[in-house]
Design a protein around this motif. Structure first.
Motif, PDB file in Angstrom:
ATOM      1  N   HIS A 135      21.838  32.314  15.188  1.00  0.00           N
ATOM      2  CA  HIS A 135      23.151  31.688  14.980  1.00  0.00           C
ATOM      3  C   HIS A 135      24.054  32.712  14.291  1.00  0.00           C
ATOM      4  O   HIS A 135      24.253  32.683  13.073  1.00  0.00           O
ATOM      5  CB  HIS A 135      23.005  30.424  14.138  1.00  0.00           C
ATOM      6  N   ARG A 161      28.153  30.768  13.568  1.00  0.00           N
ATOM      7  CA  ARG A 161      28.454  29.945  14.733  1.00  0.00           C
ATOM      8  C   ARG A 161      27.134  29.476  15.379  1.00  0.00           C
ATOM      9  O   ARG A 161      26.235  30.280  15.606  1.00  0.00           O
ATOM     10  CB  ARG A 161      29.268  30.751  15.744  1.00  0.00           C
ATOM     11  N   GLU A 207      23.875  27.365  21.553  1.00  0.00           N
ATOM     12  CA  GLU A 207      23.856  26.150  22.377  1.00  0.00           C
ATOM     13  C   GLU A 207      22.430  25.582  22.369  1.00  0.00           C
ATOM     14  O   GLU A 207      21.651  25.745  23.303  1.00  0.00           O
ATOM     15  CB  GLU A 207      24.309  26.477  23.795  1.00  0.00           C
ATOM     16  N   THR A 212      25.883  25.361   8.875  1.00  0.00           N
ATOM     17  CA  THR A 212      26.462  25.266  10.217  1.00  0.00           C
ATOM     18  C   THR A 212      25.865  24.068  10.949  1.00  0.00           C
ATOM     19  O   THR A 212      24.675  23.782  10.823  1.00  0.00           O
ATOM     20  CB  THR A 212      26.167  26.561  11.013  1.00  0.00           C
ATOM     21  N   TYR A 234      25.506  21.689  14.660  1.00  0.00           N
ATOM     22  CA  TYR A 234      25.580  21.593  16.118  1.00  0.00           C
ATOM     23  C   TYR A 234      25.306  20.140  16.471  1.00  0.00           C
ATOM     24  O   TYR A 234      24.232  19.619  16.172  1.00  0.00           O
ATOM     25  CB  TYR A 234      24.541  22.513  16.760  1.00  0.00           C
ATOM     26  N   GLU A 280      36.361  27.275  18.147  1.00  0.00           N
ATOM     27  CA  GLU A 280      35.278  26.379  17.759  1.00  0.00           C
ATOM     28  C   GLU A 280      35.313  25.133  18.647  1.00  0.00           C
ATOM     29  O   GLU A 280      36.364  24.512  18.814  1.00  0.00           O
ATOM     30  CB  GLU A 280      35.447  25.990  16.289  1.00  0.00           C
ATOM     31  N   GLN A 292      30.781  21.689  17.405  1.00  0.00           N
ATOM     32  CA  GLN A 292      30.335  22.760  16.520  1.00  0.00           C
ATOM     33  C   GLN A 292      31.022  22.654  15.156  1.00  0.00           C
ATOM     34  O   GLN A 292      32.121  22.124  15.034  1.00  0.00           O
ATOM     35  CB  GLN A 292      30.669  24.132  17.122  1.00  0.00           C
ATOM     36  N   ASN A 309      31.457  25.618  12.384  1.00  0.00           N
ATOM     37  CA  ASN A 309      31.195  27.012  12.033  1.00  0.00           C
ATOM     38  C   ASN A 309      31.429  27.221  10.538  1.00  0.00           C
ATOM     39  O   ASN A 309      32.428  26.743   9.993  1.00  0.00           O
ATOM     40  CB  ASN A 309      32.134  27.911  12.847  1.00  0.00           C
TER      41      ASN A 309
END
Length: 366
Positions: free
Chosen positions: A132, A136, A139, A164, A166, A274, A278, A280
């Motif tokens: 990562h 960020r 996927e 972070t 996801y 972004e 997400q 970040n």
């Protein structure tokens, strides 16, 4: 004209000097420098922050990667999928176990291109190590699909991405094990080297806990020979204090990003937007530009410090020659390495500083 530092660790430390002084006094007076209550408290609080069952405090993010792979059965001759544009520790950990890094090119956001993973799989492939990068998230939905389909382990290199998210889930908690660094340059930073890992698997937790402490399950009981990779009590206490303010640090970095986003000329300067799913944390803010080296020197003349993460992809490093890769094998990562430039984004920047950086970058291209 005042200089704008890429990062100012002395200022960071100065702001919390009284609190650090109290921490030093408490830990020193306790006489408990290795293991014990400070380590246990940090592991509990980090587990709670990440939303996992277990956390192990270690001496570095590199050791976290090594222990994670070892605990998952990665051994000599196995292959691990990973990107070629990470910090060298990601690949080094694979090689030190006798396994082979199999590089896969990246997307425009510098993270692993999941669409190219399956073409790189062989009978020897045992795991995927997504990185990562820059704060960020990779996927992970697509990566986990591939891992499930081929029965592969997933070790998340989250060294740059504490906090972070996801799809509302924190990175480092999606795969089998998440590995983190608390190096002084990280968003959650120690006063020296430190790291930790996270997992929901009790067996993995217990194995790594033992391995990181000479293999001692109990003081005089050793079921496997281990290593020494303990976080010391002082760093654990410092990180525990800083963890309370981590969300504020991240929010400030996100605000700084928005200033960049609203003021940099996107005609000449690229950085990925972004996505809605997400979150970040902006460990670094990396732009991609033409004439990168000239821009860096231009900004240096304007007393603006920048950095490059990383100018030479791992597969083109002299140490990686034995792997047999060559120029052109990963064109996207290689092309990005010539264009990437990291601008200051740390939480102690003032708005006026960021606006000045934007003005100078824009003026270079205008």
């Amino acid at each position: 004209m005042m200089s704008i530092k890429y990062i100012d660790l002395s200022l960071q430390t100065k702001k919390i000097a009284p609190e650090l002084s109290n921490i030093f006094k408490e830990v020193i007076s306790s006489g408990q420098f290795v293991g014990g209550k400070y380590i246990n408290k940090f592991e509990r609080n980090m587990s709670k922050f990440l939303g996992v069952k277990y956390c192990v405090a270690l001496n570095s993010g590199t050791d976290a990667l090594t222990f994670a792979m070892h605990s998952l059965g990665i051994k000599r001759g196995d292959e691990v999928i990973t990107p070629p544009n990470s910090f060298v520790a990601s690949t080094a950990a694979i090689i030190h176990l006798g396994a082979k890094p199999i590089f896969v090119d990246v997307l425009e956001d510098q993270n692993l291109d999941f669409s190219k993973i399956e073409k790189s799989l062989t009978k020897k492939t045992k795991a995927i190590m997504p990185v990562h990068l820059t704060g960020r998230p990779c996927e992970m939905k697509e990566i986990m699909k591939i891992a499930k389909k081929y029965n592969l382990k997933v070790i998340e290199d989250s060294a740059q991405s504490i906090g972070t998210r996801y799809n509302q889930k924190k990175v480092g908690t999606i795969g089998d094990v998440g590995c983190f660094s608390a190096h002084p340059l990280k968003n959650l930073n120690a006063l020296g080297d430190a790291g930790y890992l996270a997992t929901n698997n009790r067996k993995i937790y217990e194995k790594i806990k033992d391995l990181s402490n000479h293999g001692m399950t109990k003081r005089n009981t050793i079921y496997r020979f281990g290593h020494v990779s303990r976080m010391d009590s002082l760093q654990a206490s410092i990180l525990g204090f800083k963890l309370k303010n981590l969300n504020s640090v991240i929010l400030q970095r996100r605000k700084n990003y928005e200033i960049y986003r609203n003021n940099l000329n996107r005609k000449h300067i690229f950085f990925p937007e972004e996505k809605k799913y997400q979150y970040n944390t902006y460990h670094t803010f990396v732009i991609q530009v033409k004439n990168r080296n000239k821009l860096k020197k231009f900004l240096e003349a304007k007393k603006i410090e920048t950095s490059i993460h990383y100018p030479v992809p791992i597969h083109l490093q002299p140490a990686a020659k034995f792997l047999g890769y060559k120029i052109g094998d990963f064109p996207i990562a290689e092309n990005q390495s010539k264009k990437i430039l990291t601008l200051p984004i740390h939480q102690d920047l003032r708005q006026i500083d960021i606006l000045r950086i934007c003005k100078e970058v824009n003026s270079f291209y205008n």
